[in-house]
Design an enzyme around this catalytic site. Sequence first.
Site, PDB file in Angstrom:
ATOM      1  N   ARG A   8      59.352  -1.377  15.699  1.00 28.58           N
ATOM      2  CA  ARG A   8      57.893  -1.578  15.724  1.00 28.58           C
ATOM      3  C   ARG A   8      57.324  -0.462  16.588  1.00 28.58           C
ATOM      4  O   ARG A   8      57.637  -0.369  17.772  1.00 28.58           O
ATOM      5  CB  ARG A   8      57.616  -2.988  16.264  1.00 28.58           C
ATOM      6  CG  ARG A   8      56.440  -3.145  17.142  1.00 28.58           C
ATOM      7  CD  ARG A   8      56.127  -4.607  17.387  1.00 28.58           C
ATOM      8  NE  ARG A   8      57.054  -5.299  18.285  1.00 28.58           N
ATOM      9  CZ  ARG A   8      57.168  -5.061  19.582  1.00 28.58           C
ATOM     10  NH1 ARG A   8      56.459  -4.129  20.154  1.00 28.58           N
ATOM     11  NH2 ARG A   8      58.020  -5.749  20.326  1.00 28.58           N
ATOM     12  N   TYR A  19      59.813  -2.084  28.594  1.00 33.98           N
ATOM     13  CA  TYR A  19      61.070  -2.357  27.878  1.00 33.98           C
ATOM     14  C   TYR A  19      61.462  -1.273  26.893  1.00 33.98           C
ATOM     15  O   TYR A  19      62.515  -1.370  26.265  1.00 33.98           O
ATOM     16  CB  TYR A  19      61.005  -3.730  27.185  1.00 33.98           C
ATOM     17  CG  TYR A  19      59.931  -3.873  26.127  1.00 33.98           C
ATOM     18  CD1 TYR A  19      58.621  -4.178  26.492  1.00 33.98           C
ATOM     19  CD2 TYR A  19      60.218  -3.702  24.779  1.00 33.98           C
ATOM     20  CE1 TYR A  19      57.629  -4.303  25.531  1.00 33.98           C
ATOM     21  CE2 TYR A  19      59.234  -3.838  23.815  1.00 33.98           C
ATOM     22  CZ  TYR A  19      57.944  -4.138  24.197  1.00 33.98           C
ATOM     23  OH  TYR A  19      56.967  -4.267  23.238  1.00 33.98           O
ATOM     24  N   HIS A  48      53.601  -5.438  20.530  1.00 40.16           N
ATOM     25  CA  HIS A  48      53.799  -6.724  19.844  1.00 40.16           C
ATOM     26  C   HIS A  48      52.450  -7.333  19.470  1.00 40.16           C
ATOM     27  O   HIS A  48      52.309  -7.983  18.458  1.00 40.16           O
ATOM     28  CB  HIS A  48      54.571  -7.684  20.761  1.00 40.16           C
ATOM     29  CG  HIS A  48      54.717  -9.069  20.196  1.00 40.16           C
ATOM     30  ND1 HIS A  48      55.658  -9.385  19.249  1.00 40.16           N
ATOM     31  CD2 HIS A  48      54.019 -10.210  20.428  1.00 40.16           C
ATOM     32  CE1 HIS A  48      55.543 -10.667  18.926  1.00 40.16           C
ATOM     33  NE2 HIS A  48      54.561 -11.189  19.624  1.00 40.16           N
TER      34      HIS A  48
END
Length: 338
Positions: A159, A173, A163
Amino acid sequence: VMAELFGKADGICGGRGGTMHLYDRSVGLFGTNGIVAAGIGHAAGIGMSARQQGRDDIGVAFFGDGAANHGGFYEALNFAAVQRAPAVFISENNLYATATPLKSVTLNPEIASKAASYGMPGVAVDGNDVFAVWLAMKEATERARAGKGPTLIEAKTYRTVGHHEGDPVIGTYRTQEELDAWIKRDPIDMFRRKLIEDYGIADAEALAAIEARIETVVEQALTFARNSPEPDPATVRLHVFADPINPPAALQPRAVGETRMQGWLEAVRDGLAEEMRANPAILYFGEGTGERGGSFAHTKNLWQEFGAERMVDTPISEQGFTAAAVGASATGARTVSD
Ligand SMILES: Cc1ncc(C[n+]2csc(CCOP(=O)(O)OP(=O)(O)O)c2C)c(N)n1
């Protein structure tokens, strides 16, 4: 769809669904789901219901790598496999469940390999390669339609955005290097290169024309959504309860034969049998409902009369078979979940 995202009255769910509960039966979309992994079992039931009604439709569930650690995934895959449900399960493994790296929450991050636990094929593909995904899906679909049961496809992808809106793209992250490497493997760019350079079946001009057309369609959808009215507050209770609640027809006793006294378990069994004889769309899912006839004999002899495809003897997987019952009931079956 755009009007639905805007929460407008002209949306496919009248503005009530949003992204989390998009539902459009007319195109076979049986609901996106706000509960991670919940749709996996639905797909199993959708396939079983199609088979029971003689349709060659199949159930297809899309979910993430995070969902592949959820109990709903395990229960649904096991149930679908043992029932040889015409279904395909597609895990879009983008490496992170929100901000949780897959490899930090399982010692087996090879999602496709988990299919072996249920005796079904598991296929890992480059999820950014349109042709690879198409081919895996084609084979899985044919297998399902041929009565050979479900397949798990793991599409390895990424992705390149957050998110959700406002989620930092890199930082906590993910690194810039990782992001850059995946952007270079953008599936649309790769597809374009393949079509033009490898296969020579399209030229840049033709693809630019398609892109321009898409831009126009999106613009039109935006205008439509902006101009659509807000839902009427007077309809706020619509679809909350069945309308009418307890329809009178269902409450009218059907006179069949003479009245006799019996225990309630026998009455349950006879009532079920009567309904199942009258309605071939009824499927029964429950533990121990096979040859033995239920833990309390409340389905005694029904397996013998209606067969294993309608009297489905389930694994001890209440989440899995209840989800399947929901999917089956949304697609024409009437399901009793015991
Ligand atoms: C059962 C459940 N637990 C937690 C959440 C909160 N939640 C929403 S999205 C998400 C991450 C899902 O990750 P993944 O399955 O990998 O799907 P992706 O968003 O990457 O496509 C979580 C934990 C939820 N919606 N449902």
